[in-house]
Design an enzyme around this catalytic site. Sequence first.
Site, mmCIF file in Angstrom:
data_model
loop_
_atom_site.group_PDB
_atom_site.id
_atom_site.type_symbol
_atom_site.label_atom_id
_atom_site.label_comp_id
_atom_site.label_asym_id
_atom_site.label_seq_id
_atom_site.Cartn_x
_atom_site.Cartn_y
_atom_site.Cartn_z
ATOM 1 N N LEU A 2 3.806 29.356 -68.256
ATOM 2 C CA LEU A 2 2.325 29.349 -68.233
ATOM 3 C C LEU A 2 1.701 29.002 -66.677
ATOM 4 O O LEU A 2 2.191 27.848 -66.243
ATOM 5 C CB LEU A 2 1.618 28.580 -69.480
ATOM 6 N N ARG A 54 -25.194 16.091 -61.195
ATOM 7 C CA ARG A 54 -25.423 15.540 -62.161
ATOM 8 C C ARG A 54 -25.549 13.963 -61.915
ATOM 9 O O ARG A 54 -25.467 13.466 -60.653
ATOM 10 C CB ARG A 54 -24.207 15.625 -63.256
ATOM 11 N N ASP A 61 -17.564 24.490 -72.085
ATOM 12 C CA ASP A 61 -18.983 23.431 -72.222
ATOM 13 C C ASP A 61 -19.421 22.836 -73.560
ATOM 14 O O ASP A 61 -18.745 23.573 -74.579
ATOM 15 C CB ASP A 61 -20.170 24.815 -72.011
ATOM 16 N N HIS A 108 -16.457 14.285 -72.866
ATOM 17 C CA HIS A 108 -15.487 14.670 -71.857
ATOM 18 C C HIS A 108 -13.933 14.330 -72.446
ATOM 19 O O HIS A 108 -13.067 14.920 -72.148
ATOM 20 C CB HIS A 108 -15.670 14.081 -70.549
HETATM 21 C C1 IPE Z 1 -20.354 24.871 -66.300
HETATM 22 O O1 IPE Z 1 -20.729 24.176 -67.121
HETATM 23 C C2 IPE Z 1 -19.325 24.298 -65.409
HETATM 24 C C3 IPE Z 1 -18.292 23.744 -66.278
HETATM 25 C C4 IPE Z 1 -17.961 23.757 -67.473
HETATM 26 C C5 IPE Z 1 -17.290 22.860 -65.447
HETATM 27 P P1 IPE Z 1 -22.344 23.556 -66.982
HETATM 28 O O2 IPE Z 1 -22.596 22.618 -68.150
HETATM 29 O O3 IPE Z 1 -22.394 22.777 -65.752
HETATM 30 O O4 IPE Z 1 -23.192 24.740 -66.880
HETATM 31 P P2 IPE Z 1 -24.665 25.218 -66.797
HETATM 32 O O5 IPE Z 1 -25.360 24.226 -65.814
HETATM 33 O O6 IPE Z 1 -25.272 24.877 -68.198
HETATM 34 O O7 IPE Z 1 -25.106 26.569 -66.442
HETATM 35 C C1 IPE Z 2 -18.671 20.724 -69.810
HETATM 36 O O1 IPE Z 2 -19.506 20.070 -70.696
HETATM 37 C C2 IPE Z 2 -17.907 19.640 -69.038
HETATM 38 C C3 IPE Z 2 -18.365 19.664 -67.708
HETATM 39 C C4 IPE Z 2 -19.417 20.552 -67.018
HETATM 40 C C5 IPE Z 2 -17.581 18.603 -66.802
HETATM 41 P P1 IPE Z 2 -20.918 19.737 -70.531
HETATM 42 O O2 IPE Z 2 -20.932 18.420 -69.990
HETATM 43 O O3 IPE Z 2 -21.752 20.665 -69.358
HETATM 44 O O4 IPE Z 2 -21.773 19.454 -71.782
HETATM 45 P P2 IPE Z 2 -23.074 19.967 -72.212
HETATM 46 O O5 IPE Z 2 -23.445 21.222 -71.899
HETATM 47 O O6 IPE Z 2 -24.057 18.958 -71.461
HETATM 48 O O7 IPE Z 2 -23.219 19.805 -73.795
HETATM 49 MG MG MG Z 3 -22.850 22.070 -70.059
#
Ligand code: IPE
Ligand code: IPE
Ligand code: MG
Length: 258
Positions: free
Chosen positions: A137, A77, A26, A43
């Site tokens: 792995l 999203r 995250d 990403h």
């Molecule tokens: C959780 O991250 C899912 C992934 C990393 C794929 P999110 O950024 O979507 O989680 P929330 O919405 O903050 O809980």
């Molecule tokens: C996690 O990073 C990746 C996915 C959920 C695909 P985020 O996109 O949730 O990044 P933040 O939380 O908005 O910084």
């Molecule tokens: Mg996130």
Amino acid sequence: MAIFASSTTDVPLTSAVPRHVAIIMDGNGRWANKRLMPRIAGHHRGVDTVRGTVKCCLERGIEYLTLFAFSSENWRRPPEEVSLLMQLFVRVLQEEVTRLARNGVCLRVVGDLGRFDPHLQSLIRASERRTATNDRLILTVAANYGGRWDILQALNRMLKEHPEKRDHWDEEDLTLYLSMHFAPEPDLFIRTGGEQRISNFLLWQLAYSELYFTETLWPEFDARAFDAALTWYQQRERRFGRTSEQLAPRLPEMSSKC
Ligand code: IPE
Ligand code: IPE
Ligand code: MG
């Protein structure tokens, strides 16, 4: 027959190096926002971190690495971000599978894949086939995955295939149908990006995992940060319901002559 010990029906064997690490990657969007870049740039950088994390696992003898790449709730999203993420997923599969195969990595993808574009689905299956015999792995990517979806799909398949067991299901029956049936439960769970929640990840399997949360954003989670998590893990006392006294090695009995 289940291959791996359940943390609730048995006490699993543990070691200093976790056998299975599961990560919520995250913080990509925030990493990009801080640099006034589009979220997708975060990403892209996140993919570099995935490459580095796989390398770390290979070097440290970790057997299973599970990465949460796209949750069942991430469809909420903006469509443009979802579409760019899907394109990135395709590109990563096309570009990285040769390296994974060369390094002895077996790639598996878990989740409700039916919602993905057919081209992406066939790319996933082809990548899995290509690395299927590797065992250095086991790298599992959770895509369109949700812990609740997983438990429900497992229950539905189990009830359909074995209606005769209706009144006496046990844990083992169910775990055989869960998406991660091929792996032991995670020893160490890591979430980067500062949030302290599970976000519908491996709800069943995290029952006794050690939970490590770090402020570090995923694009900045390098080998040092990974090692800090491993060092923290080594300091945990994994009791699985027992007391500390039960775990302490027994001192040899003192001789009565002393
Ligand atoms: C959780 O991250 C899912 C992934 C990393 C794929 P999110 O950024 O979507 O989680 P929330 O919405 O903050 O809980
Ligand atoms: C996690 O990073 C990746 C996915 C959920 C695909 P985020 O996109 O949730 O990044 P933040 O939380 O908005 O910084
Ligand atoms: Mg996130």
